[in-house]
Design a protein around this motif. Structure first.
Motif, PDB file in Angstrom:
ATOM      1  N   ARG A 241       0.815  -1.217  -0.032  1.00 39.88           N
ATOM      2  CA  ARG A 241      -0.026  -0.087   0.065  1.00 39.88           C
ATOM      3  C   ARG A 241       0.736   1.270  -0.045  1.00 39.88           C
ATOM      4  O   ARG A 241       2.001   1.071   0.457  1.00 39.88           O
ATOM      5  CB  ARG A 241      -0.882   0.015   1.170  1.00 39.88           C
ATOM      6  CG  ARG A 241      -1.752  -1.067   1.373  1.00 39.88           C
ATOM      7  CD  ARG A 241      -2.906  -1.287   0.303  1.00 39.88           C
ATOM      8  NE  ARG A 241      -3.672  -2.242   0.244  1.00 39.88           N
ATOM      9  CZ  ARG A 241      -3.816  -3.431  -0.243  1.00 39.88           C
ATOM     10  NH1 ARG A 241      -2.491  -3.571  -1.041  1.00 39.88           N
ATOM     11  NH2 ARG A 241      -4.251  -4.551  -0.039  1.00 39.88           N
ATOM     12  N   TRP A 242       0.372   2.313  -0.452  1.00 37.94           N
ATOM     13  CA  TRP A 242       0.968   3.645  -0.533  1.00 37.94           C
ATOM     14  C   TRP A 242       1.621   3.769   0.920  1.00 37.94           C
ATOM     15  O   TRP A 242       2.748   4.320   1.214  1.00 37.94           O
ATOM     16  CB  TRP A 242       0.190   4.701  -1.033  1.00 37.94           C
ATOM     17  CG  TRP A 242       0.034   4.865  -2.258  1.00 37.94           C
ATOM     18  CD1 TRP A 242      -1.188   4.578  -3.036  1.00 37.94           C
ATOM     19  CD2 TRP A 242       0.845   5.060  -3.303  1.00 37.94           C
ATOM     20  NE1 TRP A 242      -1.085   4.799  -4.212  1.00 37.94           N
ATOM     21  CE2 TRP A 242       0.340   5.114  -4.531  1.00 37.94           C
ATOM     22  CE3 TRP A 242       2.475   5.317  -3.292  1.00 37.94           C
ATOM     23  CZ2 TRP A 242       0.933   5.314  -5.843  1.00 37.94           C
ATOM     24  CZ3 TRP A 242       2.983   5.433  -4.521  1.00 37.94           C
ATOM     25  CH2 TRP A 242       2.369   5.388  -5.743  1.00 37.94           C
ATOM     26  N   LYS A 243       1.074   3.694   1.871  1.00 39.80           N
ATOM     27  CA  LYS A 243       1.605   3.864   3.380  1.00 39.80           C
ATOM     28  C   LYS A 243       2.707   3.329   3.556  1.00 39.80           C
ATOM     29  O   LYS A 243       3.612   3.351   4.433  1.00 39.80           O
ATOM     30  CB  LYS A 243       0.610   3.668   4.302  1.00 39.80           C
ATOM     31  CG  LYS A 243       0.041   2.303   4.478  1.00 39.80           C
ATOM     32  CD  LYS A 243      -1.017   2.004   5.574  1.00 39.80           C
ATOM     33  CE  LYS A 243      -1.493   0.494   5.591  1.00 39.80           C
ATOM     34  NZ  LYS A 243      -0.336  -0.365   6.170  1.00 39.80           N
ATOM     35  N   ASP A 244       2.993   1.964   2.661  1.00 36.06           N
ATOM     36  CA  ASP A 244       4.114   1.097   2.941  1.00 36.06           C
ATOM     37  C   ASP A 244       5.299   1.824   2.462  1.00 36.06           C
ATOM     38  O   ASP A 244       6.532   1.019   2.506  1.00 36.06           O
ATOM     39  CB  ASP A 244       3.735  -0.391   2.657  1.00 36.06           C
ATOM     40  CG  ASP A 244       2.487  -0.816   3.278  1.00 36.06           C
ATOM     41  OD1 ASP A 244       2.488  -0.678   4.350  1.00 36.06           O
ATOM     42  OD2 ASP A 244       1.911  -1.603   2.731  1.00 36.06           O
ATOM     43  N   ASP A 246       8.176   4.417   1.596  1.00 33.55           N
ATOM     44  CA  ASP A 246       8.858   5.806   2.187  1.00 33.55           C
ATOM     45  C   ASP A 246       9.627   6.305   1.077  1.00 33.55           C
ATOM     46  O   ASP A 246      11.053   5.682   0.780  1.00 33.55           O
ATOM     47  CB  ASP A 246       9.724   5.313   3.272  1.00 33.55           C
ATOM     48  CG  ASP A 246      10.226   6.660   3.892  1.00 33.55           C
ATOM     49  OD1 ASP A 246      10.381   7.672   3.318  1.00 33.55           O
ATOM     50  OD2 ASP A 246      10.549   6.593   5.243  1.00 33.55           O
ATOM     51  N   SER A 253       7.870  -1.416   3.003  1.00 33.65           N
ATOM     52  CA  SER A 253       7.547  -2.222   4.345  1.00 33.65           C
ATOM     53  C   SER A 253       6.736  -3.253   3.943  1.00 33.65           C
ATOM     54  O   SER A 253       5.569  -2.788   3.457  1.00 33.65           O
ATOM     55  CB  SER A 253       7.105  -1.291   5.391  1.00 33.65           C
ATOM     56  OG  SER A 253       6.658  -2.279   6.557  1.00 33.65           O
ATOM     57  N   GLU A 255       4.436  -6.400   4.498  1.00 35.00           N
ATOM     58  CA  GLU A 255       3.508  -7.199   5.658  1.00 35.00           C
ATOM     59  C   GLU A 255       3.596  -8.521   5.320  1.00 35.00           C
ATOM     60  O   GLU A 255       3.563  -9.322   6.185  1.00 35.00           O
ATOM     61  CB  GLU A 255       2.097  -6.592   5.595  1.00 35.00           C
ATOM     62  CG  GLU A 255       1.088  -7.329   6.686  1.00 35.00           C
ATOM     63  CD  GLU A 255      -0.231  -6.665   6.491  1.00 35.00           C
ATOM     64  OE1 GLU A 255      -1.073  -7.547   7.405  1.00 35.00           O
ATOM     65  OE2 GLU A 255      -0.373  -5.885   5.955  1.00 35.00           O
ATOM     66  N   ASP A 268       6.989  -6.486  10.183  1.00 34.59           N
ATOM     67  CA  ASP A 268       7.088  -5.950   8.582  1.00 34.59           C
ATOM     68  C   ASP A 268       8.453  -6.283   8.280  1.00 34.59           C
ATOM     69  O   ASP A 268       9.276  -5.654   8.740  1.00 34.59           O
ATOM     70  CB  ASP A 268       6.211  -4.898   8.379  1.00 34.59           C
ATOM     71  CG  ASP A 268       4.714  -4.973   8.409  1.00 34.59           C
ATOM     72  OD1 ASP A 268       4.142  -6.083   8.973  1.00 34.59           O
ATOM     73  OD2 ASP A 268       4.047  -3.893   8.452  1.00 34.59           O
ATOM     74  N   LYS A 270      11.442  -4.831   6.199  1.00 34.50           N
ATOM     75  CA  LYS A 270      11.752  -3.587   5.262  1.00 34.50           C
ATOM     76  C   LYS A 270      12.811  -3.919   4.250  1.00 34.50           C
ATOM     77  O   LYS A 270      13.837  -4.722   4.471  1.00 34.50           O
ATOM     78  CB  LYS A 270      12.350  -2.499   6.170  1.00 34.50           C
ATOM     79  CG  LYS A 270      11.367  -1.812   7.013  1.00 34.50           C
ATOM     80  CD  LYS A 270      11.795  -0.825   7.997  1.00 34.50           C
ATOM     81  CE  LYS A 270      10.545   0.043   8.674  1.00 34.50           C
ATOM     82  NZ  LYS A 270       9.541   0.647   7.775  1.00 34.50           N
ATOM     83  N   ARG A 285       2.007   7.411 -10.217  1.00 35.27           N
ATOM     84  CA  ARG A 285       1.393   8.261  -9.383  1.00 35.27           C
ATOM     85  C   ARG A 285       1.144   9.488 -10.339  1.00 35.27           C
ATOM     86  O   ARG A 285       0.128  10.251  -9.834  1.00 35.27           O
ATOM     87  CB  ARG A 285       2.013   8.466  -7.932  1.00 35.27           C
ATOM     88  CG  ARG A 285       1.233   9.512  -7.027  1.00 35.27           C
ATOM     89  CD  ARG A 285       1.943   9.258  -5.770  1.00 35.27           C
ATOM     90  NE  ARG A 285       3.445  10.110  -5.687  1.00 35.27           N
ATOM     91  CZ  ARG A 285       4.221  10.341  -4.587  1.00 35.27           C
ATOM     92  NH1 ARG A 285       3.538   9.945  -3.446  1.00 35.27           N
ATOM     93  NH2 ARG A 285       5.084  10.895  -4.645  1.00 35.27           N
TER      94      ARG A 285
END
Length: 290
Positions: A241-244, A246, A253, A255, A268, A270, A285
């Motif tokens: 997901r985008w939140k994963d 950086d 990251s 899961e 998770d 990295k 994006r």
């Protein structure tokens, strides 16, 4: 017991039987010995074999090396496989549902632990090869059986010999051939190929992307491009997901990873975000594709 009770002689040869050996019938000579208040019995085809067994047991007792194997003489290998599956394979779902059932379906697990021999393992190997299994699969199952037996020896105090070990039973040839996971960059035209004229002359990567362009889902091609650039498995890519992501630290990251035990113990996973994968994500994006 038989004629031994009357004369103490072997009815077949007429000679006296060794002490501790009884004649039970044609081809049946029973050896008996008391060890620590427990009577050990074993039947052999000849009095010579029975006498040899008695001599071995006497030597083991004198050297304090005697191990009572009467329990494992009645213990099938199946019980060891099932116990190992239940106690030691909670995090190995692929083996639990794939290789373990194959072991349990083979006659090798019906052999008693105290009586199995290398010939039983060789027969197991040859049956798998005859059924058309790849050498790598055969080696995987042989090594799994060897691991189960070794665990039983070291952790469950099962006194036996690991006949499934690679030092005892030879593994099939060709099993160590590594799979080539890299996309080929070679091009060329082969008149004997089944590919169309448009497909020939293209690299494997180009053919793969071309195939994905025909998908009814427009974002499939971006998923494949990103997975190749980042070297991620399908499940790992789909869980992202985008939140994963950086972008500043250039890390992702994950899961879901192949080793679920890693996630449960350490959280998770990295990984560095590769430059190629970063470019794909930024372009997607900017185009509002994902």
């Amino acid at each position: 017991m038989g004629e031994t009770d009357k004369s103490g002689n072997d009815p077949v040869t007429g000679k006296p039987l060794p002490k501790g050996v009884w004649y039970r019938g044609p081809g049946q000579y029973q050896a008996r010995k008391m060890v620590d208040g427990k009577r050990l019995r074993k039947t052999f085809a000849s009095s010579a074999l029975a006498r040899r067994w008695l001599s071995e047991k006497r030597a083991e007792v004198d050297l304090r090396q005697f191990k009572d194997t009467s329990a494992i003489d009645r213990l099938p290998i199946r019980q060891l496989v099932e116990r190992y599956r239940d106690e030691c394979m909670a995090h190995r779902e692929a083996d639990r549902t794939g290789h373990i059932p194959a072991l349990l379906d083979d006659p090798v697990v019906g052999v008693m632990v105290g009586k199995w021999m290398p010939a039983d393992v060789r027969a197991f190997r040859d049956r798998m090869l005859a059924d058309g299994y790849a050498p790598a699969t055969v080696v995987k199952r042989l090594n799994l059986l060897a691991s189960i037996i070794q665990h039983a020896i070291s952790e469950w105090d099962i006194h036996t010999v690991n006949h499934a070990s690679g030092r005892v039973v030879k593994r099939p040839a060709g099993a160590d051939k590594k799979r080539n996971r890299r996309l080929s960059s070679k091009t060329g035209f082969n008149v004997n190929s089944n590919k169309t004229e448009n497909e020939q002359g293209k690299t494997e990567y180009e053919r793969l992307i071309g195939a994905m362009l025909t998908s009814c889902h427009s974002d499939d091609v971006w998923l494949v491009r990103w997975s190749i650039e980042q070297a991620c498995r399908l499940a790992e890519s789909l869980s992202l997901r985008w939140k994963d992501i950086d972008f500043e630290q250039k890390t992702i990251s994950l899961e879901r990873v192949k080793n679920e035990r890693h996630r449960e113990e350490l959280g998770d996973e990295k990984r560095p975000l590769t430059p190629g994968a970063r470019r794909v994500l930024l372009k997607c994006r900017s185009l509002h594709l994902i």
